[in-house]
Scaffold this active site. Sequence first.
Site, PDB file in Angstrom:
ATOM      1  N   LEU A  56       6.919  -2.344  22.424  1.00 57.05           N
ATOM      2  CA  LEU A  56       5.801  -3.049  21.828  1.00 57.05           C
ATOM      3  C   LEU A  56       5.618  -2.547  20.399  1.00 57.05           C
ATOM      4  O   LEU A  56       6.169  -1.507  20.024  1.00 57.05           O
ATOM      5  CB  LEU A  56       4.519  -2.801  22.625  1.00 57.05           C
ATOM      6  CG  LEU A  56       4.510  -3.319  24.063  1.00 57.05           C
ATOM      7  CD1 LEU A  56       3.272  -2.817  24.785  1.00 57.05           C
ATOM      8  CD2 LEU A  56       4.564  -4.847  24.094  1.00 57.05           C
ATOM      9  N   ALA A  57       4.813  -3.273  19.612  1.00 48.25           N
ATOM     10  CA  ALA A  57       4.601  -2.842  18.235  1.00 48.25           C
ATOM     11  C   ALA A  57       4.106  -1.402  18.186  1.00 48.25           C
ATOM     12  O   ALA A  57       4.523  -0.624  17.322  1.00 48.25           O
ATOM     13  CB  ALA A  57       3.603  -3.772  17.540  1.00 48.25           C
ATOM     14  N   GLU A  58       3.213  -1.016  19.094  1.00 40.79           N
ATOM     15  CA  GLU A  58       2.709   0.360  19.114  1.00 40.79           C
ATOM     16  C   GLU A  58       2.486   0.828  20.547  1.00 40.79           C
ATOM     17  O   GLU A  58       2.074   0.051  21.412  1.00 40.79           O
ATOM     18  CB  GLU A  58       1.365   0.480  18.379  1.00 40.79           C
ATOM     19  CG  GLU A  58       1.379   0.039  16.941  1.00 40.79           C
ATOM     20  CD  GLU A  58       2.076   0.983  16.000  1.00 40.79           C
ATOM     21  OE1 GLU A  58       2.355   2.142  16.401  1.00 40.79           O
ATOM     22  OE2 GLU A  58       2.347   0.582  14.861  1.00 40.79           O
ATOM     23  N   THR A  59       2.744   2.111  20.755  1.00 39.36           N
ATOM     24  CA  THR A  59       2.286   2.821  21.940  1.00 39.36           C
ATOM     25  C   THR A  59       1.357   3.933  21.465  1.00 39.36           C
ATOM     26  O   THR A  59       1.730   4.721  20.597  1.00 39.36           O
ATOM     27  CB  THR A  59       3.452   3.413  22.739  1.00 39.36           C
ATOM     28  OG1 THR A  59       4.272   2.344  23.244  1.00 39.36           O
ATOM     29  CG2 THR A  59       2.952   4.248  23.906  1.00 39.36           C
TER      30      THR A  59
END
Length: 273
Positions: A44-47
């Site tokens: 995903l774009a960020e964790t």
Amino acid sequence: MTARLLQIDAFTSRLFGGNPAAVCLLETDPTDAWMQAVAAENNLAETAYVQRRADGFSLRWFTPSTEVDLCGHATLAAAHALWTEGDVPPGEPIRFSTRSGWLTATRLGGESGDTIELDFPATPVQPGPPPPELLAGLGIETAVLTGLTRFDAFLELESADAVRALEPDFRRLGRIPLRGIIVTSRSDDEAYDFISRFFGPASGIDEDPATGSAYCALGPYWRERMGKQQLVGYQASRRGGVIRCRPEGDRVFLGGQAVTYFRTQLTPDVLNS
């Protein structure tokens, strides 16, 4: 040793909108390599990695390829996770210790409110010439304004249609050594003050659906041009995202909603890998 993992859609009131972020609620200290590996697996774009400490929570953000200094949607998702999981009482503000200093999340309307407001540092735009390859990588010849923020290149285009019509060359943009590229214009929809898109191929994200930290620049920029203290921006990605901005001095208050997509528990094999 346990860890809860949630996937949350941020800056949206509906599932499958906004920007999805993974939130990992930790009970022990993992290695940086482990956090990067899990972020790459989540893809995903960020964790976001959250861990309780005596004076609040520590918070770190990883894309699939690197750790970043500031992320709005994953911070919103982390706050949503802590309240909905019962780690923090619904009406109590949350303080996060991050690489960009202390950040605060507040639930507007108290424990019954569904809008979260984040207190973030402003990242003003410094006008200047665009980096080499930027205009060509976006497929345009000119812009109303170009400049840089603390993290990103910044461009204002002549119309919302021009922003929506962009078809970037992501390989070319990925050679620009910046976190990302913010492109914006005034909105042609009266529901919003401005629209934007965010491209971050150098950070492993071709186009980010809803980029809270970009509004730390967009909010002050459009306040100066429109003379408004409260602004609403729309991120014109495929999923779309709505972000409210309230610039105050060197801070920007970002408002939005979030929805949980799933919750799970990481297995011992993952935690011990």
